[in-house]
Design a protein around this motif. Structure first.
Motif, PDB file in Angstrom:
ATOM      1  N   ASP A  16       0.833  -1.203   0.000  1.00 54.49           N
ATOM      2  CA  ASP A  16       0.000   0.000   0.000  1.00 54.49           C
ATOM      3  C   ASP A  16       0.867   1.252   0.000  1.00 54.49           C
ATOM      4  N   ARG A  17       0.809   1.994  -1.080  1.00 58.59           N
ATOM      5  CA  ARG A  17       1.499   3.289  -1.101  1.00 58.59           C
ATOM      6  C   ARG A  17       0.746   4.271  -2.007  1.00 58.59           C
ATOM      7  N   PRO A  18       0.986   5.590  -1.824  1.00 56.50           N
ATOM      8  CA  PRO A  18       0.224   6.579  -2.590  1.00 56.50           C
ATOM      9  C   PRO A  18       0.447   6.443  -4.090  1.00 56.50           C
ATOM     10  N   GLY A  19      -0.554   6.806  -4.845  1.00 60.96           N
ATOM     11  CA  GLY A  19      -0.383   6.909  -6.285  1.00 60.96           C
ATOM     12  C   GLY A  19      -0.784   5.690  -7.079  1.00 60.96           C
ATOM     13  N   VAL A  20      -1.146   4.605  -6.402  1.00 60.37           N
ATOM     14  CA  VAL A  20      -1.474   3.389  -7.143  1.00 60.37           C
ATOM     15  C   VAL A  20      -2.727   3.595  -8.007  1.00 60.37           C
ATOM     16  N   VAL A  21      -3.756   4.155  -7.400  1.00 59.46           N
ATOM     17  CA  VAL A  21      -5.005   4.346  -8.147  1.00 59.46           C
ATOM     18  C   VAL A  21      -4.763   5.239  -9.363  1.00 59.46           C
ATOM     19  N   ALA A  22      -4.023   6.309  -9.155  1.00 65.19           N
ATOM     20  CA  ALA A  22      -3.747   7.217 -10.267  1.00 65.19           C
ATOM     21  C   ALA A  22      -2.958   6.499 -11.352  1.00 65.19           C
ATOM     22  N   ARG A  36     -17.981  10.025 -18.854  1.00 64.44           N
ATOM     23  CA  ARG A  36     -17.085   9.841 -20.011  1.00 64.44           C
ATOM     24  C   ARG A  36     -15.751   9.288 -19.530  1.00 64.44           C
ATOM     25  N   PRO A  37     -14.974   8.681 -20.429  1.00 60.32           N
ATOM     26  CA  PRO A  37     -13.715   8.026 -20.037  1.00 60.32           C
ATOM     27  C   PRO A  37     -12.720   9.021 -19.434  1.00 60.32           C
ATOM     28  N   GLY A  38     -11.900   8.516 -18.531  1.00 58.67           N
ATOM     29  CA  GLY A  38     -10.790   9.310 -18.034  1.00 58.67           C
ATOM     30  C   GLY A  38     -11.043  10.074 -16.768  1.00 58.67           C
ATOM     31  N   VAL A  39     -12.284  10.059 -16.266  1.00 64.37           N
ATOM     32  CA  VAL A  39     -12.566  10.846 -15.067  1.00 64.37           C
ATOM     33  C   VAL A  39     -11.776  10.324 -13.867  1.00 64.37           C
ATOM     34  N   VAL A  40     -11.805   8.998 -13.680  1.00 69.01           N
ATOM     35  CA  VAL A  40     -11.103   8.432 -12.525  1.00 69.01           C
ATOM     36  C   VAL A  40      -9.614   8.751 -12.603  1.00 69.01           C
ATOM     37  N   ALA A  41      -9.055   8.602 -13.779  1.00 72.89           N
ATOM     38  CA  ALA A  41      -7.628   8.888 -13.935  1.00 72.89           C
ATOM     39  C   ALA A  41      -7.332  10.350 -13.637  1.00 72.89           C
ATOM     40  N   ALA A  42      -8.190  11.241 -14.126  1.00 72.01           N
ATOM     41  CA  ALA A  42      -7.966  12.669 -13.896  1.00 72.01           C
ATOM     42  C   ALA A  42      -8.066  13.004 -12.412  1.00 72.01           C
ATOM     43  N   VAL A  43      -9.105  12.467 -11.754  1.00 74.16           N
ATOM     44  CA  VAL A  43      -9.313  12.772 -10.336  1.00 74.16           C
ATOM     45  C   VAL A  43      -8.190  12.180  -9.496  1.00 74.16           C
ATOM     46  N   SER A  44      -7.877  10.916  -9.725  1.00 80.81           N
ATOM     47  CA  SER A  44      -6.846  10.286  -8.895  1.00 80.81           C
ATOM     48  C   SER A  44      -5.474  10.874  -9.200  1.00 80.81           C
ATOM     49  N   GLY A  45      -5.252  11.266 -10.438  1.00 83.98           N
ATOM     50  CA  GLY A  45      -3.989  11.917 -10.782  1.00 83.98           C
ATOM     51  C   GLY A  45      -3.844  13.249 -10.058  1.00 83.98           C
ATOM     52  N   LEU A  46      -4.902  14.025 -10.046  1.00 83.44           N
ATOM     53  CA  LEU A  46      -4.875  15.322  -9.354  1.00 83.44           C
ATOM     54  C   LEU A  46      -4.555  15.120  -7.868  1.00 83.44           C
ATOM     55  N   LEU A  47      -5.235  14.139  -7.257  1.00 82.18           N
ATOM     56  CA  LEU A  47      -4.984  13.893  -5.830  1.00 82.18           C
ATOM     57  C   LEU A  47      -3.537  13.460  -5.604  1.00 82.18           C
ATOM     58  N   ALA A  48      -3.032  12.599  -6.502  1.00 86.56           N
ATOM     59  CA  ALA A  48      -1.650  12.123  -6.343  1.00 86.56           C
ATOM     60  C   ALA A  48      -0.666  13.289  -6.454  1.00 86.56           C
ATOM     61  N   ARG A  49      -0.923  14.198  -7.370  1.00 91.68           N
ATOM     62  CA  ARG A  49      -0.014  15.351  -7.541  1.00 91.68           C
ATOM     63  C   ARG A  49      -0.021  16.268  -6.315  1.00 91.68           C
TER      64      ARG A  49
END
Lengths: 287, 287, 287, 287
Positions: free
Chosen positions: A13-19, D14-27
């Motif tokens: 478990d570490r940050p960033g996996v979902v992204a 639409r596609p990509g929402v999860v990636a966009a949201v989780s990417g934003l949180l990871a950043r």
């Protein structure tokens, strides 16, 4: 046109996996339909199931991409993943003894499209359920067993698994204890229905045990089979109220419905790749 | 004008008992309101509960009449019966430790007229629940206990039972194991709530045990206390679904509702004389 | 050697009925096995079911004796009773349309000895369930129906009832509204399973209605059929949790288990004479 | 050191929402703890709840970042999101009439740490529950109401909402129909417990309605309040078995437990931002 797939994944478990995972899927034009995750705080391990739509035939490309994800995330030593095509139904060998309620229930659900498996054959240490099985056009193998012939009979069962290319084995009230070797060979893909609310009433004659103890609820437990009898990871349980008027036979009659339901749900979740092993426990991601 | 009574009766199972009992009641102008019976096929013993209306003050006359019924039926050595006036609510001493959800639930039910007992006092090995108890105008006794002082503390508890003329004792999450002597003295009138689905997870920390085993349902069990820990006759059980995301603390939070409900039903049934002991099991006659 | 019988009885509620009935049975050397009663405080009517053992062939003698009981108790104008030999299983005609889960469930229960009826024939407005029915060696009648042919088709159904000497009719997902006349002719012996938790979602497509309303539990209801659609006396209901992810098709899949269970219990209770009509409600005396 | 937050979000699917949201949180160095999503196939709308850990005080920065996400995803006209600090408990005004079981249950859960809200005040059209409320040190406002004074009384209630800065209003058996205006003002943050299994038995005296219909299960429903009486979006429901022996008063007694549980779950889920409105239905993301 698109196909539906399931990704199951676990890693430290570490940050960033979902992204990282959702980003990878997005880059391959896959659209997430359903997603569930769990971070086990004790094992410090992260588990994920994603159901997604993608173009047909993309599965190998995705496998390659995901194989590179572990190193990218710095979890190269601990990431495990699998990708399944939901159009491919698991092939199941069903083992039974004399009682056929679970088998009958499964056969009907499969035919009705409610249980996404293919029952490729039924094997039994008794001949009783041949007519029921064959009325569904399914092969039935009668493999009697005694204490002496047990190793040979188990070898025959494993031959059937190979012959029918079975992905999973379902013990639908198969009343034989399996050898440690056989349990090991089918670890994680053999599901048993035990006719008690485990861990209560392990072993033989659980309805008689329940009657003796005077419980006010009885249950059934579907679990993965491990060499340690009735100790395997629990997938699903069901219960019903009973009272002092119920004989052991009454409890068995009431319990049949519980067994059918708990087993059907466990098999369906397994077939839909909704059950992940987390040590000796399961993570279940039903809808 | 009439009063309501309950007759509970058990005797060796033989023909004619119902006719004899109902005939006796009819001759005394008593009108049956509710009647339940059970013949235990193993113990060959018959159990009966009859709720009936009769004229006020008839109870002694009926007791005399029923005492003569055993010989008449040829079961003189085995008939046991009791007659209760339903207007007389059992007096209950409630024992608690630190967790007050069951106590709070019982206090509110009693005040609302949903639990036909009188809580005459609350005793605890901790002071925490004094304010809650006193907000209901009920005496609270703080009786700390250590391994050395246990015999003396139990003696004090028994003194309270006598002082308050308590008919029953309710262990509403009282986290002390009682001595064999104390269990014997209060046999059949002391009810405990155990925070697991017995016989699963006896002993300490059942929610942690449930978490470790990975069960998919947790439960609570109300039972009569016997010297054999968590083995007493079960009166009522309740369950709820859980899953892998629930920590032991989550299970405890979910379990609180189960404990309150199972205990409340068990205490109510006991207070309404709906629970009969049949060896180490109970016969419950709920409506 | 003895046989088992069931007496069901209802009469104006007055003192002494239980004594009179149990006394009569005792005088005829009948031994009460199970007894349940209920006094409806609104209708001022008393209902009773007694299961008892007596010598074979005693049933006519008892009927004569009970016929004399009403006058003796001064309730001659209002007592109704029936006595059944439990060895005689009710003969059931089952009506279906295309969905076979309830039929399959009933067939298997009957064969396993869990449902004490004899399915004498299956009739349907579609041919689909012929193979399933015939695999159990049971006659199947395909009686198509249109708006114009409905009166004739219902006449044919009633002919089947007569031909097979059916004691009861089970609508196991028979998707046709029956005429008032047919409902009247089979009043009190025709059981339907409605795929909603009545009175919610009467009429057509209840799972779609449930989906639209966003309920968190769905249900199924087994009831006696009356001319007033979905308003007949309820015998049994069952529910299951659902959530926002479930489509109407998912609800239908989950609901199938509820329908099978509610219907099986209702049919069994009816067959064991455990259901008594009390106006437009039922009194059920399950164990 | 980190704080816990919840993001709820909905947008056209639409596609990509999860990636966009989780990417934003990871950043922003946020670690996802729990994540659930749902794509409504009818509304073509996507819903998401993410619970995550981030550094204290990051909430405004995240709000700015998420506000820019809509345009980036091309869903600028349809994205809605909220971010909550889980350390901030919703402030609840509780309305009651005479029956206090739900209030008592909520008060005890809040004190025990099982219900993450702060009850800032209780208001009632009756004085009865003042002692209970004040024993918890909470303000009690008696605001009697008649047909004529209703507008003024509702104005006073709204003044209380403002005065106590209440985030939500809980109708814990408040037996007054609220005006359309008041419902509109508190839309989406006022929860009612209705004492039936909706849509069965809307309106007054549901337990009497249930008794008359002879149902075999009764229920309770927690829902958001809308001007259309008993038609608001359902959050949670609970049921229990009943039978013919239960009077309307018995049903009410049994129903109290159902009401407490359904309401407590609905309020907790709302307080944890687990309930999203999807038209006139709710999406609930319990663990």
């Amino acid at each position: 046109m698109s196909a539906e797939y399931v990704l199951t994944l676990s890693c430290p478990d570490r940050p960033g996996v979902v992204a990282a995972v959702s980003g990878l899927l997005a880059r391959h034009d896959c659209n997430i339909i359903e997603s569930q995750q769990f971070g086990d705080p004790v094992a410090q391990r992260f588990f994920m199931r994603i159901q997604f739509a993608g173009r047909p035939g993309i599965i190998d490309e995705l496998r390659t991409a995901f194989a590179a994800l572990g190193p990218e995330l710095g979890t190269e030593f601990g990431m495990e993943f699998e990708i399944f095509d939901l159009a491919v139904k698991p092939r199941a060998l069903v083992l039974v003894s004399k009682l056929g309620h679970c088998l009958n229930d499964m056969l009907y659900r499969v035919r009705s499209g409610l249980l996404p498996i293919e029952i490729v054959a039924v094997a039994s240490n008794h001949p009783d359920l041949r007519p029921l099985t064959q009325s569904y056009g399914i092969d039935y193998h009668h493999l009697p067993v005694t204490a002496e012939t047990k190793p040979r009979q188990e070898a025959e069962l494993l031959t059937l698994v190979g012959h029918y290319r079975a992905d999973m084995v379902v013990l639908a009230r198969y009343m034989q204890v399996l050898s440690e070797d056989m349990c090991a060979k089918l670890a994680g893909r053999m599901i048993n229905i035990h006719h008690s609310f485990l861990p209560s009433f392990k072993g033989a004659k659980p309805y008689h045990q329940a009657y003796s103890r005077g419980v006010k609820l009885i249950g059934a437990t579907a679990h993965y089979v491990t060499p340690d009898l009735d100790e395997g990871p629990i997938i699903e349980q069901e219960v019903a109220r009973v009272n002092h008027t119920h004989s052991p036979e009454d409890l068995a009659a009431i319990g049949r419905d519980l067994e059918c339901q708990a087993l059907a749900r466990a098999v369906r979740w397994h077939a839909e790749h909704r059950v992940l092993l987390d040590g000796h426990k399961t993570i279940t991601f039903p809808r």
